[in-house]
Design a protein around this motif. Structure first.
Motif, PDB file in Angstrom:
ATOM      1  N   LEU A  31       0.825  -1.208   0.000  1.00 15.13           N
ATOM      2  CA  LEU A  31       0.000   0.000   0.000  1.00 15.13           C
ATOM      3  C   LEU A  31       0.861   1.261   0.000  1.00 15.13           C
ATOM      4  O   LEU A  31       0.535   2.251  -0.663  1.00 15.13           O
ATOM      5  N   GLY A  32       1.977   1.235   0.733  1.00 14.84           N
ATOM      6  CA  GLY A  32       2.870   2.386   0.754  1.00 14.84           C
ATOM      7  C   GLY A  32       3.485   2.655  -0.604  1.00 14.84           C
ATOM      8  O   GLY A  32       3.532   3.798  -1.072  1.00 14.84           O
ATOM      9  N   VAL A  33       3.940   1.596  -1.265  1.00 17.61           N
ATOM     10  CA  VAL A  33       4.515   1.761  -2.600  1.00 17.61           C
ATOM     11  C   VAL A  33       3.443   2.223  -3.579  1.00 17.61           C
ATOM     12  O   VAL A  33       3.689   3.098  -4.420  1.00 17.61           O
ATOM     13  N   ALA A  34       2.243   1.672  -3.465  1.00 24.94           N
ATOM     14  CA  ALA A  34       1.152   2.078  -4.355  1.00 24.94           C
ATOM     15  C   ALA A  34       0.805   3.552  -4.153  1.00 24.94           C
ATOM     16  O   ALA A  34       0.543   4.271  -5.130  1.00 24.94           O
ATOM     17  N   GLY A  35       0.810   4.017  -2.908  1.00 27.93           N
ATOM     18  CA  GLY A  35       0.524   5.425  -2.643  1.00 27.93           C
ATOM     19  C   GLY A  35       1.562   6.347  -3.250  1.00 27.93           C
ATOM     20  O   GLY A  35       1.228   7.377  -3.841  1.00 27.93           O
ATOM     21  N   VAL A  36       2.822   5.984  -3.128  1.00 25.78           N
ATOM     22  CA  VAL A  36       3.887   6.805  -3.700  1.00 25.78           C
ATOM     23  C   VAL A  36       3.804   6.802  -5.224  1.00 25.78           C
ATOM     24  O   VAL A  36       3.918   7.850  -5.868  1.00 25.78           O
ATOM     25  N   ILE A  52       1.325  15.622  -3.014  1.00 28.33           N
ATOM     26  CA  ILE A  52       2.126  15.728  -1.782  1.00 28.33           C
ATOM     27  C   ILE A  52       1.518  14.874  -0.674  1.00 28.33           C
ATOM     28  O   ILE A  52       2.234  14.169   0.042  1.00 28.33           O
ATOM     29  N   ILE A  53       0.200  14.913  -0.537  1.00 29.19           N
ATOM     30  CA  ILE A  53      -0.467  14.124   0.500  1.00 29.19           C
ATOM     31  C   ILE A  53      -0.244  12.635   0.266  1.00 29.19           C
ATOM     32  O   ILE A  53       0.084  11.888   1.193  1.00 29.19           O
ATOM     33  N   GLY A  58       1.985   7.636   1.688  1.00 31.61           N
ATOM     34  CA  GLY A  58       2.607   6.418   1.181  1.00 31.61           C
ATOM     35  C   GLY A  58       3.925   6.123   1.870  1.00 31.61           C
ATOM     36  O   GLY A  58       4.223   4.974   2.216  1.00 31.61           O
ATOM     37  N   THR A  59       4.716   7.171   2.098  1.00 31.90           N
ATOM     38  CA  THR A  59       5.993   6.991   2.788  1.00 31.90           C
ATOM     39  C   THR A  59       5.799   6.561   4.231  1.00 31.90           C
ATOM     40  O   THR A  59       6.489   5.659   4.723  1.00 31.90           O
ATOM     41  N   VAL A  60       4.845   7.169   4.915  1.00 31.60           N
ATOM     42  CA  VAL A  60       4.578   6.814   6.311  1.00 31.60           C
ATOM     43  C   VAL A  60       4.095   5.369   6.416  1.00 31.60           C
ATOM     44  O   VAL A  60       4.563   4.603   7.274  1.00 31.60           O
TER      45      VAL A  60
END
Length: 82
Positions: A31-36, A52-53, A58-60
């Motif tokens: 999910l983090g990679v997908a968000g980024v 930016i959001i 995604g990083t968090v």
């Protein structure tokens, strides 16, 4: 006598918790990679603040996924800090 150390058995609940935390960790990493990726490639073309959001969230989520892997493995190995 032989100097053999006998390890105590790990409780079943700790094993279940470890497996669940590793499953959640893998999902968090995905999910983090997908968000980024969504933030950079898809949303970045349309909206700056949304990009930016998504990058921040995604990083968090990715960092929390790494931490979840660490304590999931700690549970399985019986580490006291876990």
């Amino acid at each position: 006598m032989d100097d053999v150390q006998v390890r105590a058995r790990r409780p079943a609940t700790v094993t279940i918790l470890a497996i669940l935390s590793i499953i959640v960790a893998v999902l968090s990493l995905i999910l983090g990679v997908a968000g980024v990726v969504l933030g950079v490639f898809v949303v970045g073309d349309y909206s700056g603040p949304a990009e930016i959001i998504l990058l921040i969230l995604g990083t968090v989520v990715f960092v929390f996924g790494i931490l979840e892997v660490a304590y999931g493995v700690g549970f399985l190995e019986g580490k006291r800090w876990a």
